[in-house]
Design an enzyme around this catalytic site. Structure first.
Site, PDB file in Angstrom:
ATOM      1  N   ASN A 320       0.683  -1.201  -0.065  1.00  9.53           N
ATOM      2  CA  ASN A 320      -0.011   0.037   0.139  1.00  9.53           C
ATOM      3  C   ASN A 320       0.917   1.283  -0.018  1.00  9.53           C
ATOM      4  OD1 ASN A 320      -2.469   1.157   0.018  1.00  9.53           O
ATOM      5  ND2 ASN A 320      -2.926   0.979   2.080  1.00  9.53           N
ATOM      6  N   HIS A 356      -9.960   4.581   7.805  1.00  6.47           N
ATOM      7  CA  HIS A 356     -10.508   3.330   7.427  1.00  6.47           C
ATOM      8  C   HIS A 356     -11.945   3.021   8.092  1.00  6.47           C
ATOM      9  CE1 HIS A 356      -6.651   1.909   6.270  1.00  6.47           C
ATOM     10  NE2 HIS A 356      -7.218   1.007   5.593  1.00  6.47           N
TER      11      HIS A 356
END
Length: 465
Positions: A320, A356
């Site tokens: 990521n 998130h």
């Protein structure tokens, strides 16, 4: 739409997937023919034509996945643009865009979230949120004197105000709108204005894009195979709970790697579409127009580092990477005024957790990441600079054993740290950690207590000439 949904539902069921997951995969794949359409019919044409193409195709992909909920993305982009028009490239605009986009995202999580990982409109919304916050920062940096900017800021800052079509085209870019990768507005503008090629020629990027596509399909197959043996719910099964600790550690190692393959496959396939368009151009090696161009400007995973990882730092450096770079550039480095890198790192990880969603598992996962990295950064220099230890570890007879130990360490504890991220709810991840006696928490969390004795021992055996 009902007939289409029925067909997709049956297909998803036959593949062992959900309908939203199948729609997402199809949308990522649709980006490839769109990339070829742009490449052969729009590349090098007027920027406005390209902006419209990217905006319309991205929105259609969004509608295919989320129906009328795609309006949330349009509202966010439109509202952000109004804020930027009114406030310009100021600190106030950064704060307002940051607060509005994050607030809208969290509202989405609150109203749509469940106890499982949701593929809803909040998924592209989280990608969009970072993109718009980055835009506000780049405009703000562009208003500063050039001598006050870092080399990276000079490269990414925006001196002129973008049009709404430019912002929309950048935001809804079809190869990256749903799952990333992230890239700044300046990269997008360089691309649509043909600054990524020599003489206006089409970018020689097709083979590179198809290679990443092939790699993505390979990792997707590995994920499907792995989850057939160890799905997420196996960790909270009676069978897992009654197994030996050694077997549980083995399962965590395999399950953790397979779980990461889910993300890697999506990122690789998405990146392949971006590469084919040519937007990923990152220069020539060496910087000479007659040498081989690089197409890794939007890479979200470095496979060689990821697969060869022997410490957690390798995973963070290779997994990521676009999001990590975004957080480092727009959050971590902006906290330099705090004068403490550990506080800055903690705030950056807290931001990631909030970004998130609300599930407790996200916060536990990023807290564990922080604790692990504190330990590794504290211990690693003591090992590297210790001549006795270094000589022992470099012994050809010892090297294979060291490699095996480090691989077991990274695989088992990476799986351990991923448990709350994947299972999300407190009841589930607590059950798994209780089943393995919180070994990771004890090993890493108690380092401040037993670490001093380890470092003292290492100093005592460090033989200097």
């Amino acid at each position: 739409m009902a007939v289409q949904s029925s067909i997709l539902s049956r297909t998803a069921l036959a593949l062992g997937a959900t309908e939203p997951a199948l729609r997402l995969l199809l949308s990522i794949l649709i980006a490839y023919p769109l990339a070829f359409v742009h490449r052969y019919f729009l590349y090098g044409k007027k920027p406005m034509q390209q902006h419209i193409f990217f905006c319309v195709s991205g929105l259609l992909i969004g509608y295919f996945n989320y129906g009328n909920d795609i309006l949330h993305a349009l509202i966010t982009v439109g509202s952000t643009y109004v804020i930027l028009v009114i406030c310009g490239g100021t600190l106030a605009s950064v704060c307002l865009v940051f607060g509005f986009t994050m607030g809208y995202l969290l509202m989405g999580y609150y109203y749509t979230g469940t106890e499982t990982y949701d593929i809803k409109w909040s998924m592209p919304q989280c990608v969009l949120t970072l993109r718009l916050i980055g835009l506000a920062y780049d405009l703000y940096d562009g208003q500063k004197p050039t001598e006050e900017l870092s080399a990276e800021q000079k490269k990414m800052s925006l001196k002129s105000f973008p049009s709404f079509l430019e912002v929309a085209g950048h935001t809804f870019f079809p190869s990256s709108f749903l799952v990333g990768p992230q890239f700044p507005m300046q990269r997008y503008l360089n691309f649509v204005h043909g600054r990524h090629t020599v003489g206006g020629a089409l970018p020689d990027s097709i083979s590179h894009g198809l290679q990443r596509f092939g790699a993505g399909c390979f990792y997707l197959a590995l994920f499907q195979l792995g989850t057939s043996f160890y799905p997420d719910n196996y960790l909270i099964s009676e069978s897992f709970d009654e197994s030996t600790l050694v077997y549980k550690c083995f399962v965590l190692a395999v399950w953790g790697k397979v779980t990461l393959y889910k993300y890697i496959s999506c990122w690789l396939i998405s990146e392949g579409g971006c590469i084919i368009t040519g937007i990923t151009y990152s220069g020539n090696v060496p910087p000479d127009p007659n040498t081989e161009p690089k197409w890794d400007g939007c890479a979200n995973v470095i496979l060689s580092v990821f697969e060869g990882a022997s410490r957690f730092g390798h995973f963070i450096a290779s997994f990521n990477t676009n999001t990590n770079h975004w957080v480092a550039y727009y959050v971590y480095k902006r906290l330099k005024f705090l004068g403490n890198r550990f506080i800055s790192q903690a705030v950056a990880l807290l931001f990631l957790a909030i970004w998130h969603g609300f599930h407790s598992g996200y916060y536990v996962c990023f807290l564990l990441e922080f604790i692990v990295m504190v330990m590794e950064k504290d211990l690693e220099p003591k090992l590297i600079n210790n001549r006795t230890v270094k000589k022992f570890l470099e012994d050809p007879k010892i090297v294979p054993f060291v490699w095996v130990i480090l691989k077991l360490y990274t695989l088992v504890f990476m799986g351990y740290c991923l448990v709350p991220f994947a299972l999300l709810s407190f009841a589930k991840w607590w059950q798994v950690y209780k089943s393995v006696y919180f070994i990771g928490h004890l090993f890493f969390g108690l380092w401040p207590l037993y670490g001093r004795f380890v470092k003292r021992f290492l100093s005592s055996i460090d033989v200097r000439d």
